[in-house]
Scaffold this motif. Structure first.
Motif, PDB file in Angstrom:
ATOM      1  N   THR A 164       0.691  -1.174  -0.034  1.00  0.00           N
ATOM      2  CA  THR A 164       0.077  -0.043   0.077  1.00  0.00           C
ATOM      3  C   THR A 164       1.103   1.171  -0.026  1.00  0.00           C
ATOM      4  N   TYR A 165       0.849   2.060  -1.119  1.00  0.00           N
ATOM      5  CA  TYR A 165       1.631   3.134  -1.173  1.00  0.00           C
ATOM      6  C   TYR A 165       0.988   4.695  -1.183  1.00  0.00           C
ATOM      7  N   ILE A 166       1.262   5.116  -0.214  1.00  0.00           N
ATOM      8  CA  ILE A 166       0.372   6.388   0.262  1.00  0.00           C
ATOM      9  C   ILE A 166       1.500   7.652  -0.020  1.00  0.00           C
ATOM     10  N   ALA A 167       0.996   8.495  -1.093  1.00  0.00           N
ATOM     11  CA  ALA A 167       1.767   9.690  -1.387  1.00  0.00           C
ATOM     12  C   ALA A 167       0.871  10.659  -1.980  1.00  0.00           C
ATOM     13  N   SER A 168       1.009  11.969  -2.066  1.00  0.00           N
ATOM     14  CA  SER A 168       2.084  12.544  -1.193  1.00  0.00           C
ATOM     15  C   SER A 168       1.817  13.069  -0.155  1.00  0.00           C
ATOM     16  N   ILE A 169       2.609  12.869   1.057  1.00  0.00           N
ATOM     17  CA  ILE A 169       2.153  13.069   2.426  1.00  0.00           C
ATOM     18  C   ILE A 169       2.558  14.503   2.655  1.00  0.00           C
ATOM     19  N   LYS A 170       3.536  15.113   2.273  1.00  0.00           N
ATOM     20  CA  LYS A 170       3.843  16.610   2.302  1.00  0.00           C
ATOM     21  C   LYS A 170       2.698  17.341   1.910  1.00  0.00           C
ATOM     22  N   ASN A 171       2.333  18.142   2.622  1.00  0.00           N
ATOM     23  CA  ASN A 171       1.166  19.178   2.373  1.00  0.00           C
ATOM     24  C   ASN A 171      -0.028  18.569   2.121  1.00  0.00           C
ATOM     25  N   SER A 172       0.007  17.218   2.525  1.00  0.00           N
ATOM     26  CA  SER A 172      -1.521  16.549   2.287  1.00  0.00           C
ATOM     27  C   SER A 172      -2.556  17.037   3.467  1.00  0.00           C
ATOM     28  N   SER A 173      -3.737  17.144   2.580  1.00  0.00           N
ATOM     29  CA  SER A 173      -4.992  17.732   3.654  1.00  0.00           C
ATOM     30  C   SER A 173      -5.484  16.522   4.511  1.00  0.00           C
ATOM     31  N   SER A 174      -6.132  17.080   5.475  1.00  0.00           N
ATOM     32  CA  SER A 174      -6.608  16.336   6.531  1.00  0.00           C
ATOM     33  C   SER A 174      -7.789  15.301   5.902  1.00  0.00           C
ATOM     34  N   ASN A 175      -8.414  15.561   4.906  1.00  0.00           N
ATOM     35  CA  ASN A 175      -9.349  14.587   4.332  1.00  0.00           C
ATOM     36  C   ASN A 175      -8.318  13.513   3.395  1.00  0.00           C
ATOM     37  N   PHE A 176      -7.573  13.895   2.859  1.00  0.00           N
ATOM     38  CA  PHE A 176      -6.576  12.922   2.207  1.00  0.00           C
ATOM     39  C   PHE A 176      -6.208  11.915   3.270  1.00  0.00           C
ATOM     40  N   ARG A 177      -5.618  12.411   4.684  1.00  0.00           N
ATOM     41  CA  ARG A 177      -5.047  11.634   5.503  1.00  0.00           C
ATOM     42  C   ARG A 177      -6.485  10.586   6.326  1.00  0.00           C
ATOM     43  N   THR A 178      -7.527  11.256   6.358  1.00  0.00           N
ATOM     44  CA  THR A 178      -8.666  10.627   7.135  1.00  0.00           C
ATOM     45  C   THR A 178      -8.918   9.318   5.916  1.00  0.00           C
ATOM     46  N   ARG A 179      -8.949   9.767   4.686  1.00  0.00           N
ATOM     47  CA  ARG A 179      -9.354   8.622   3.892  1.00  0.00           C
ATOM     48  C   ARG A 179      -8.286   7.464   3.879  1.00  0.00           C
ATOM     49  N   TRP A 180      -6.911   7.798   3.958  1.00  0.00           N
ATOM     50  CA  TRP A 180      -6.093   6.805   4.194  1.00  0.00           C
ATOM     51  C   TRP A 180      -6.051   5.879   5.287  1.00  0.00           C
ATOM     52  N   LEU A 181      -6.586   6.520   6.545  1.00  0.00           N
ATOM     53  CA  LEU A 181      -6.711   5.887   7.539  1.00  0.00           C
ATOM     54  C   LEU A 181      -7.830   4.867   7.772  1.00  0.00           C
ATOM     55  N   GLN A 182      -8.739   5.619   7.050  1.00  0.00           N
ATOM     56  CA  GLN A 182     -10.025   4.596   6.979  1.00  0.00           C
ATOM     57  C   GLN A 182      -9.697   3.248   6.038  1.00  0.00           C
ATOM     58  N   LYS A 183      -8.937   3.413   4.942  1.00  0.00           N
ATOM     59  CA  LYS A 183      -8.648   2.328   3.837  1.00  0.00           C
ATOM     60  C   LYS A 183      -7.752   1.271   4.993  1.00  0.00           C
ATOM     61  N   VAL A 184      -6.845   1.925   5.730  1.00  0.00           N
ATOM     62  CA  VAL A 184      -5.816   1.050   6.451  1.00  0.00           C
ATOM     63  C   VAL A 184      -6.518   0.334   7.753  1.00  0.00           C
ATOM     64  N   THR A 185      -7.781   0.941   8.209  1.00  0.00           N
ATOM     65  CA  THR A 185      -8.559   0.312   9.007  1.00  0.00           C
ATOM     66  C   THR A 185      -9.078  -0.925   8.489  1.00  0.00           C
ATOM     67  N   PHE A 186      -9.580  -0.787   7.239  1.00  0.00           N
ATOM     68  CA  PHE A 186     -10.272  -1.930   6.250  1.00  0.00           C
ATOM     69  C   PHE A 186      -9.431  -2.854   5.913  1.00  0.00           C
ATOM     70  N   LEU A 187      -8.010  -2.579   5.800  1.00  0.00           N
ATOM     71  CA  LEU A 187      -6.899  -3.541   5.691  1.00  0.00           C
ATOM     72  C   LEU A 187      -6.971  -4.580   6.927  1.00  0.00           C
ATOM     73  N   GLY A 188      -6.896  -3.877   8.155  1.00  0.00           N
ATOM     74  CA  GLY A 188      -6.987  -4.443   9.522  1.00  0.00           C
ATOM     75  C   GLY A 188      -8.260  -5.471   9.614  1.00  0.00           C
ATOM     76  N   GLU A 189      -9.265  -4.762   9.383  1.00  0.00           N
ATOM     77  CA  GLU A 189     -10.557  -5.759   9.482  1.00  0.00           C
ATOM     78  C   GLU A 189     -10.447  -6.922   8.538  1.00  0.00           C
ATOM     79  N   ARG A 190      -9.695  -6.894   7.586  1.00  0.00           N
ATOM     80  CA  ARG A 190      -9.772  -8.139   6.480  1.00  0.00           C
ATOM     81  C   ARG A 190      -8.330  -8.886   6.729  1.00  0.00           C
ATOM     82  N   LEU A 191      -7.762  -8.485   7.709  1.00  0.00           N
ATOM     83  CA  LEU A 191      -6.202  -8.955   8.015  1.00  0.00           C
ATOM     84  C   LEU A 191      -5.451  -9.366   6.867  1.00  0.00           C
ATOM     85  N   ILE A 192      -5.235  -8.036   6.092  1.00  0.00           N
ATOM     86  CA  ILE A 192      -4.476  -8.193   4.715  1.00  0.00           C
ATOM     87  C   ILE A 192      -3.397  -7.206   4.878  1.00  0.00           C
TER      88      ILE A 192
END
Length: 192
Positions: A164-192
């Motif tokens: 899972t490649y997350i970019a660009s982090i520098k100057n990213s919006s809180s909305n961008f980061r929130t979406r990625w946190l949700q996606k990573v939570t989903f990966l955790g739910e699936r244990l993948i």
């Protein structure tokens, strides 16, 4: 029941990488998996493989515990930033000190490739970067991913290794980061 190990390779505990680790762990809370964790920044060890492979250094207690966690894990999630198309020095030092002959692979006399001691394990790489994914892939040929995925994990038998490649982090919006946190939570739910 699966055992999941989350290894964070970022040296700064206030980084987005720690939020990503927490998001993955949050997702696993909806499963019956056993969760183990290593924050490399918390470990006390010499990251320098002082003698190369000529002479074995004594393992510090934190590294011995880390090795046991790696051995117990069915699935290992690595969370780290890509810096200069590699990973942080502390993570490289951890790999140098832990991924050793007799621990993660075993050389076989007369053979070019070793016995892979981490067979049966899978992994997920969650990488943060400022480099756009297309540039990392097309121009740079994904050196950090290739080195770690193929040159370390698959070399030792870990397969499959997903990224899972997350970019660009520098100057990213809180909305961008929130979406990625949700996606990573989903990966955790699936244990993948």
């Amino acid at each position: 029941m699966k055992t999941i190990l989350i290894i964070n390779g970022h040296p700064d505990k206030e980084s987005f990488n720690y939020a990503l680790s927490s998001a993955y762990i949050k997702g696993t809370g909806k499963t019956d998996a056993t969760i183990l964790q290593i924050n490399i920044a918390d470990l006390k060890f010499n990251p320098n493989l002082e003698f190369g492979y000529r002479k074995r250094m004594e393992l510090e207690p934190d590294l011995s515990v880390a090795i046991e966690k790696i051995k117990k894990a069915d699935h290992i999630v690595w969370v780290f930033p890509m810096w200069w198309y590699g990973y942080p020095a502390i993570m490289k030092g951890f790999i140098d000190r832990v991924f050793l002959p007799g621990i993660t692979y075993q050389p076989i006399e007369g053979k070019a490739l070793p016995e892979k001691l981490l067979k049966g394990k899978s992994a997920r790489l969650i990488i943060t970067a400022d480099t756009p994914k297309w540039y990392d892939f097309l121009i740079m040929k994904s050196p950090a991913i290739n080195q770690f995925k193929n040159g370390t994990l698959k070399f030792c038998g870990v397969n499959p290794v997903r990224t899972t490649y997350i970019a660009s982090i520098k100057n990213s919006s809180s909305n961008f980061r929130t979406r990625w946190l949700q996606k990573v939570t989903f990966l955790g739910e699936r244990l993948i």
